[in-house]
Design an enzyme around this catalytic site. Structure first.
Site, PDB file in Angstrom:
ATOM      1  N   GLN A 129      31.501  40.283 110.885  1.00  0.00           N
ATOM      2  CA  GLN A 129      32.358  40.683 109.904  1.00  0.00           C
ATOM      3  C   GLN A 129      33.186  41.878 110.234  1.00  0.00           C
ATOM      4  OE1 GLN A 129      30.267  42.673 106.928  1.00  0.00           O
ATOM      5  NE2 GLN A 129      31.518  42.767 105.418  1.00  0.00           N
ATOM      6  N   GLY A 130      34.360  41.862 110.448  1.00  0.00           N
ATOM      7  CA  GLY A 130      35.434  42.876 110.983  1.00  0.00           C
ATOM      8  C   GLY A 130      36.029  43.636 109.888  1.00  0.00           C
ATOM      9  N   TYR A 131      35.272  44.345 109.125  1.00  0.00           N
ATOM     10  CA  TYR A 131      35.569  45.167 107.965  1.00  0.00           C
ATOM     11  C   TYR A 131      35.886  46.763 108.684  1.00  0.00           C
ATOM     12  CZ  TYR A 131      35.313  42.142 104.193  1.00  0.00           C
ATOM     13  OH  TYR A 131      35.515  41.195 102.945  1.00  0.00           O
ATOM     14  N   SER A 132      34.676  47.309 108.809  1.00  0.00           N
ATOM     15  CA  SER A 132      34.670  48.865 109.245  1.00  0.00           C
ATOM     16  C   SER A 132      35.469  49.217 110.381  1.00  0.00           C
ATOM     17  CB  SER A 132      33.042  49.436 109.221  1.00  0.00           C
ATOM     18  OG  SER A 132      32.519  48.942 108.304  1.00  0.00           O
ATOM     19  N   SER A 164      28.002  43.884 113.362  1.00  0.00           N
ATOM     20  CA  SER A 164      26.793  43.252 113.889  1.00  0.00           C
ATOM     21  C   SER A 164      26.979  41.854 114.332  1.00  0.00           C
ATOM     22  CB  SER A 164      25.868  43.037 112.403  1.00  0.00           C
ATOM     23  OG  SER A 164      25.663  44.234 111.851  1.00  0.00           O
ATOM     24  N   GLU A 247      27.905  40.428  99.504  1.00  0.00           N
ATOM     25  CA  GLU A 247      27.082  41.346 100.331  1.00  0.00           C
ATOM     26  C   GLU A 247      26.206  42.164  99.696  1.00  0.00           C
ATOM     27  OE1 GLU A 247      29.543  43.872 102.824  1.00  0.00           O
ATOM     28  OE2 GLU A 247      27.624  44.455 104.122  1.00  0.00           O
ATOM     29  N   ASN A 376      24.529  55.284 100.000  1.00  0.00           N
ATOM     30  CA  ASN A 376      24.020  55.819  99.036  1.00  0.00           C
ATOM     31  C   ASN A 376      24.431  56.951  98.128  1.00  0.00           C
ATOM     32  OD1 ASN A 376      21.885  53.942  99.693  1.00  0.00           O
ATOM     33  ND2 ASN A 376      20.261  55.454  99.475  1.00  0.00           N
TER      34      ASN A 376
HETATM   35  C1  LIG Z   1      22.824  48.227 109.865  1.00  0.00           C
HETATM   36  C2  LIG Z   1      24.388  48.343 109.474  1.00  0.00           C
HETATM   37  C3  LIG Z   1      25.156  47.148 109.839  1.00  0.00           C
HETATM   38  C4  LIG Z   1      26.437  47.089 109.512  1.00  0.00           C
HETATM   39  N1  LIG Z   1      27.178  45.981 109.855  1.00  0.00           N
HETATM   40  C5  LIG Z   1      28.458  45.912 109.723  1.00  0.00           C
HETATM   41  C6  LIG Z   1      29.350  44.779 109.966  1.00  0.00           C
HETATM   42  O1  LIG Z   1      28.728  43.585 110.424  1.00  0.00           O
HETATM   43  N2  LIG Z   1      30.552  44.832 109.874  1.00  0.00           N
HETATM   44  C7  LIG Z   1      31.183  45.851 109.563  1.00  0.00           C
HETATM   45  O2  LIG Z   1      32.544  45.861 109.231  1.00  0.00           O
HETATM   46  N3  LIG Z   1      30.567  47.090 109.184  1.00  0.00           N
HETATM   47  C8  LIG Z   1      29.128  47.105 109.115  1.00  0.00           C
HETATM   48  N4  LIG Z   1      28.376  48.092 108.934  1.00  0.00           N
HETATM   49  C9  LIG Z   1      29.144  49.596 108.612  1.00  0.00           C
HETATM   50  C10 LIG Z   1      28.974  50.112 107.176  1.00  0.00           C
HETATM   51  O3  LIG Z   1      29.814  49.138 106.364  1.00  0.00           O
HETATM   52  C11 LIG Z   1      29.738  51.355 107.070  1.00  0.00           C
HETATM   53  O4  LIG Z   1      28.762  52.141 108.052  1.00  0.00           O
HETATM   54  C12 LIG Z   1      29.603  51.949 105.673  1.00  0.00           C
HETATM   55  O5  LIG Z   1      30.483  51.278 104.988  1.00  0.00           O
HETATM   56  C13 LIG Z   1      29.780  53.653 105.643  1.00  0.00           C
HETATM   57  O6  LIG Z   1      31.165  53.674 106.476  1.00  0.00           O
HETATM   58  P1  LIG Z   1      31.204  54.761 107.577  1.00  0.00           P
HETATM   59  O7  LIG Z   1      30.007  54.556 108.564  1.00  0.00           O
HETATM   60  O8  LIG Z   1      32.529  54.898 108.320  1.00  0.00           O
HETATM   61  O9  LIG Z   1      30.936  56.242 106.913  1.00  0.00           O
HETATM   62  P2  LIG Z   1      31.853  57.111 106.190  1.00  0.00           P
HETATM   63  O10 LIG Z   1      32.523  56.317 104.971  1.00  0.00           O
HETATM   64  O11 LIG Z   1      32.909  57.885 106.936  1.00  0.00           O
HETATM   65  O12 LIG Z   1      31.059  57.967 105.246  1.00  0.00           O
HETATM   66  C14 LIG Z   1      30.281  59.503 105.878  1.00  0.00           C
HETATM   67  C15 LIG Z   1      29.366  59.822 105.219  1.00  0.00           C
HETATM   68  O13 LIG Z   1      30.344  60.424 103.879  1.00  0.00           O
HETATM   69  C16 LIG Z   1      29.848  60.033 102.821  1.00  0.00           C
HETATM   70  N5  LIG Z   1      31.086  59.708 101.722  1.00  0.00           N
HETATM   71  C17 LIG Z   1      32.116  58.943 102.186  1.00  0.00           C
HETATM   72  N6  LIG Z   1      32.817  58.777 101.184  1.00  0.00           N
HETATM   73  C18 LIG Z   1      32.258  59.631  99.986  1.00  0.00           C
HETATM   74  C19 LIG Z   1      32.601  59.839  98.726  1.00  0.00           C
HETATM   75  N7  LIG Z   1      33.808  59.328  98.175  1.00  0.00           N
HETATM   76  N8  LIG Z   1      31.759  60.338  97.849  1.00  0.00           N
HETATM   77  C20 LIG Z   1      30.641  61.021  98.387  1.00  0.00           C
HETATM   78  N9  LIG Z   1      30.100  60.719  99.794  1.00  0.00           N
HETATM   79  C21 LIG Z   1      31.083  60.087 100.642  1.00  0.00           C
HETATM   80  C22 LIG Z   1      29.102  58.805 103.066  1.00  0.00           C
HETATM   81  O14 LIG Z   1      28.177  58.293 102.084  1.00  0.00           O
HETATM   82  C23 LIG Z   1      28.391  58.943 104.400  1.00  0.00           C
HETATM   83  O15 LIG Z   1      27.263  59.871 104.238  1.00  0.00           O
HETATM   84  C24 LIG Z   1      27.061  48.386 109.138  1.00  0.00           C
HETATM   85  C25 LIG Z   1      26.329  49.604 109.118  1.00  0.00           C
HETATM   86  C26 LIG Z   1      25.152  49.640 109.241  1.00  0.00           C
HETATM   87  C27 LIG Z   1      24.118  50.669 109.024  1.00  0.00           C
END
Ligand SMILES: Cc1cc2nc3c(=O)[nH]c(=O)nc-3n(C[C@H](O)[C@H](O)[C@H](O)COP(=O)(O)OP(=O)(O)OC[C@H]3O[C@@H](n4cnc5c(N)ncnc54)[C@H](O)[C@@H]3O)c2cc1C
Length: 393
Positions: A129-132, A164, A247, A376
């Site tokens: 999955q190429g999202y993040s 992942s 998801e 969360n």
């Molecule tokens: C085990 C695991 C597997 C994953 N697998 C994939 C995958 O296969 N493909 C993929 O594309 N992604 C994957 N991800 C990525 C995941 O989708 C992102 O980590 C997630 O969407 C959060 O984005 P970020 O890490 O950029 O954090 P950010 O969005 O930058 O957030 C950083 C912190 O700020 C907080 N925050 C952000 N915005 C707000 C708001 N508006 N209000 C309050 N707090 C906020 C967040 O809660 C967090 O604590 C995976 C993540 C994990 C942990």
């Protein structure tokens, strides 16, 4: 709420239980979440995936015409209960079965369905999955990976992160920006990209558990045929949301009750003030309060299920379930660390590690589910704004 299963559901359960009993020798055992892959693990998962598929038990919630069983919500629950009862699970083999398949069934062209769906079922093609992106996670629509039209191709440049299983994947479903001038949700396109295309580099990222299931994926002038566009150009956000709905529907942690039983067992074994942990009433009370929370989560889940079975739109329960179950798992893991004291610091291969170090592994792994599928903090926002009607911060 009716807690009984219908005769059809019971028949479904018996059929699957009997099939499992005949085929369990091929099943992969339950593993700790986000544990590192041992040699041969991936191949064993693929074998179990194929076995389940041969019996028609891999993509049970897909419609029958696409190779599924058209299983109902309740049958899905029975399916996972029976797998758990047998000490196994549906293997994680990338995101073809859980995310891309259902998305393509909804949005894909006939040609795309014909081309991709059979190979998802047979695990001949593995999907990631190429999202993040490094600067786009919770605010996914701010993504910057560009796809520029060039005749019958899109040319992709940018990078995806936390991908992942990218190191196992043959294909990636990719969100790209095709119109940088449009408002952010309106200039995104959803592309299917062959991971063998020149210009793609996969670099592993090691998690704090020591696992190597994550990657960063780089795209440098990667040419993607136009026929691999899903949905309309610049309308990919709607397709992306469909995938996200699948998801979120994958549900909360089912293993929590098992973890509480194991915690009781641990408390009985660890020495504590000249007796065992279990002899201390404050330890018993803490574990009892975890068990009560787990029950509350279970019935909240039933409430959500009842809404869905009545055809009502999803309520606040899914955010509450995600939030409460992942936070509970974190607190259970932290409490196990307290019970273990200095032994909590031993990793799996240390000679004095209790239970092969699984508690410290759980402590580290429990953070992941608080982040993926909507962090969360984002769930707090949803509950605050949409359920409690609080003003936006
Ligand atoms: C085990 C695991 C597997 C994953 N697998 C994939 C995958 O296969 N493909 C993929 O594309 N992604 C994957 N991800 C990525 C995941 O989708 C992102 O980590 C997630 O969407 C959060 O984005 P970020 O890490 O950029 O954090 P950010 O969005 O930058 O957030 C950083 C912190 O700020 C907080 N925050 C952000 N915005 C707000 C708001 N508006 N209000 C309050 N707090 C906020 C967040 O809660 C967090 O604590 C995976 C993540 C994990 C942990």
């Amino acid at each position: 709420m009716d807690f009984n299963y219908s005769p059809e559901d019971e028949a479904f359960r018996s059929e699957f239980r009997a099939w499992l009993a005949r085929n369990l020798a091929d099943a992969t055992p339950m593993r700790e979440a986000l544990a590192d892959e041992a040699a041969g693990d991936w191949e064993a998962r693929i074998r179990w995936h194929r076995k389940l598929n041969e019996g028609g038990w891999m993509a049970i919630n897909w419609p029958k015409e696409y190779g599924g069983r058209g299983a109902t919500l309740l049958q899905n629950i029975i399916y996972h209960d029976e797998l758990e009862r047998a000490g196994t699970c549906a293997p994680f083999t990338g995101f073809g079965i859980s995310l891309l398949g259902p998305t393509l069934i909804h949005w894909g062209s006939e040609e795309q369905k014909r081309r991709f769906i059979p190979k998802i079922l047979t695990a001949e093609e593995i999907w990631c999955q190429g999202y993040s992106e490094p600067n786009s996670g919770s605010d996914l629509a701010s993504l910057q990976t560009r796809a520029v039209e060039d005749g019958d191709y899109f040319v992709v440049n940018g990078s995806k992160i936390w991908t992942s299983a990218a190191h196992h994947a043959d294909w990636i479903f990719l969100l790209t920006r095709t119109d940088p001038e449009a408002p952010k949700h309106k200039g995104i396109s959803y592309l299917l990209v062959d991971m063998k295309t020149p210009g793609i580099t996969v670099r592993p990222l090691v998690q704090m558990t020591g696992a190597r299931g994550f990657n960063q994926v780089f795209f440098e002038d990667v040419r993607v045929p136009r026929q691999n566009l899903v949905g309309q150009q610049n309308q990919g956000w709607q397709v992306a949301i469909t995938t996200l709905m699948f998801e979120r529907a994958t549900g909360h942690d089912r293993g929590i009750v098992k973890q509480i039983h194991e915690l009781v067992d641990l408390a009985r074994r660890v020495p504590h003030n000249g007796a065992s942990g279990w002899d201390d009433s404050s330890v018993r009370q803490q574990i009892a309060s975890f068990a009560l929370e787990a029950e509350a989560i279970k019935y909240t889940g039933y409430r959500q299920l009842t809404r869905q079975l009545k055809g009502l739109p999803p309520g606040p329960e899914s955010s509450m379930l995600k939030l409460c179950s992942t936070e509970l798992a974190l607190r259970i893991a932290a409490f196990a660390m307290e019970l273990l004291g200095p032994y909590s610091q031993m990793e799996s291969d240390a000679p004095f590690a209790v239970d092969s170090g699984k508690w410290s592994q759980r402590m580290l792994a429990a953070r992941g589910p608080t982040i993926y599928a909507g962090t969360n903090q984002i769930q707090h926002n949803i509950i605050g704004e949409r359920v409690l009607g609080l003003p936006k911060g």
